[in-house]
Design an enzyme around this catalytic site. Structure first.
Site, PDB file in Angstrom:
ATOM      1  N   HIS A  58       0.745  -1.153   0.068  1.00 51.24           N
ATOM      2  CA  HIS A  58       0.138  -0.101  -0.083  1.00 51.24           C
ATOM      3  C   HIS A  58       0.885   1.262   0.080  1.00 51.24           C
ATOM      4  O   HIS A  58       0.672   2.090  -0.789  1.00 51.24           O
ATOM      5  CB  HIS A  58      -0.830  -0.125   1.239  1.00 51.24           C
ATOM      6  CG  HIS A  58      -1.804   1.108   1.293  1.00 51.24           C
ATOM      7  ND1 HIS A  58      -3.192   1.387   1.234  1.00 51.24           N
ATOM      8  CD2 HIS A  58      -1.331   2.391   1.982  1.00 51.24           C
ATOM      9  CE1 HIS A  58      -3.704   2.445   1.362  1.00 51.24           C
ATOM     10  NE2 HIS A  58      -2.647   3.182   1.808  1.00 51.24           N
ATOM     11  N   GLU A  59       1.814   1.341   0.836  1.00 53.33           N
ATOM     12  CA  GLU A  59       2.614   2.541   1.155  1.00 53.33           C
ATOM     13  C   GLU A  59       3.662   2.522  -0.167  1.00 53.33           C
ATOM     14  O   GLU A  59       3.708   3.684  -0.807  1.00 53.33           O
ATOM     15  CB  GLU A  59       3.321   2.550   2.512  1.00 53.33           C
ATOM     16  CG  GLU A  59       2.652   2.455   3.623  1.00 53.33           C
ATOM     17  CD  GLU A  59       1.756   3.870   3.833  1.00 53.33           C
ATOM     18  OE1 GLU A  59       1.834   4.585   3.030  1.00 53.33           O
ATOM     19  OE2 GLU A  59       0.711   3.197   4.573  1.00 53.33           O
ATOM     20  N   HIS A  62       1.881   4.442  -2.841  1.00 53.10           N
ATOM     21  CA  HIS A  62       1.739   5.643  -3.030  1.00 53.10           C
ATOM     22  C   HIS A  62       3.282   6.286  -3.399  1.00 53.10           C
ATOM     23  O   HIS A  62       3.220   7.393  -4.200  1.00 53.10           O
ATOM     24  CB  HIS A  62       1.922   6.051  -1.319  1.00 53.10           C
ATOM     25  CG  HIS A  62       0.109   5.954  -1.038  1.00 53.10           C
ATOM     26  ND1 HIS A  62      -0.708   6.650  -1.434  1.00 53.10           N
ATOM     27  CD2 HIS A  62      -0.175   5.303   0.233  1.00 53.10           C
ATOM     28  CE1 HIS A  62      -2.051   6.292  -0.818  1.00 53.10           C
ATOM     29  NE2 HIS A  62      -1.425   5.634   0.240  1.00 53.10           N
TER      30      HIS A  62
END
Length: 265
Positions: A58-59, A62
């Site tokens: 997820h990170e 980003h």
């Protein structure tokens, strides 16, 4: 301007992440084969490790999207290595989400990589950077639910099936909650570039406590019921019934498993 992303080490996958993947693989194998003496412990370790892997991805999503949008500083900060210890708030990013899973069986989002937004040009790019993380949870949810909606569960051991159902629940809840337009969450980051300056200034003080507000609201029985009814409806559409996710959560919390979820219970 930093040129640190030119160093290969800034993009090399971290041994910490590979170790977490290895734990997920070994314990997933143990849950599948029944090798573990305590299947609940194997499921606990498998789901926790897989959940942390999804947090890292997820990170990473980003950071990778920010890199291609103009913020080359993400490399020097270690965000492209998938190492959770490199996040701005490792406690918020990993420890708290895991605690939320243990306490309530819910995939609350964590906190975050720091993007230098001043390097990014264009509102669409800002929105895409924010959306990239929860879209990763959506992809993870598709992978977890695929055996169910493809009717490909023949031969899949019960414990592994329940673990997969619970992991799917975590990914679905994480995606939904992340997309909420609450300051501090990714959903607000998607719409923020399109808001007026006055609106952004008024809601900015809420950003540090946005996650806590969501967590507090979910403790209200009526709101909690509405939220999980929606989640269960979505999962049923993907072939996962409520009994699977409930028993998956009970098996995950192996220290207090409901007898109804034990074989023959």
């Amino acid at each position: 301007m930093s040129t640190a992303t030119a160093r290969p080490s800034d993009r090399r996958i971290s041994p910490v992440f590979l170790g977490i993947v290895a734990v997920a693989a070994v314990t997933g194998w143990a849950a599948w084969t029944g090798f573990a003496e305590q299947p609940g412990l194997a499921v606990f370790l498998f789901v926790t490790a897989a959940w942390v892997v999804s947090l890292c991805l997820h990170e990473y999503a980003h950071a990778r999207t920010a890199l291609h949008s103009g913020d080359i500083s993400v490399g020097s900060k270690g965000y492209l290595t998938l190492n959770p210890l490199k996040y701005t708030h490792a406690l918020l990013s990993v420890v708290l989400p895991v605690l939320f899973v243990i306490m309530g069986g819910i995939g609350l989002p964590g906190g975050a990589v720091f993007i230098e937004r001043g390097r990014i040009r264009g509102r669409w790019r800002h929105s895409l950077i924010s959306a990239a993380g929860p879209l990763t949870n959506v992809l993870f949810a598709v992978v977890c639910t695929a055996p169910f909606w493809l009717d490909a569960l023949d031969g899949v051991p019960r414990d592994f099936r329940l673990a997969l159902a619970f992991l799917a629940l975590l990914q679905v809840t994480a995606a939904i909650l992340n997309f909420l337009p609450v300051p501090g969450l990714d959903g607000y980051g998607v719409i923020e570039p399109w808001l007026s300056y006055n609106v952004r200034r008024q809601v900015e003080p809420l950003a540090p406590v946005g996650l806590l507000i969501v967590f507090a609201l979910l403790w209200i029985p009526a709101l909690n019921g509405v939220f999980f009814d929606a989640v269960d409806g979505l999962l049923r559409g993907l072939g996962i019934d409520e009994a699977d996710t409930y028993c998956g959560f009970e098996l995950y919390r192996f220290w207090q498993t409901d007898p109804l979820c034990t074989p023959g219970g």
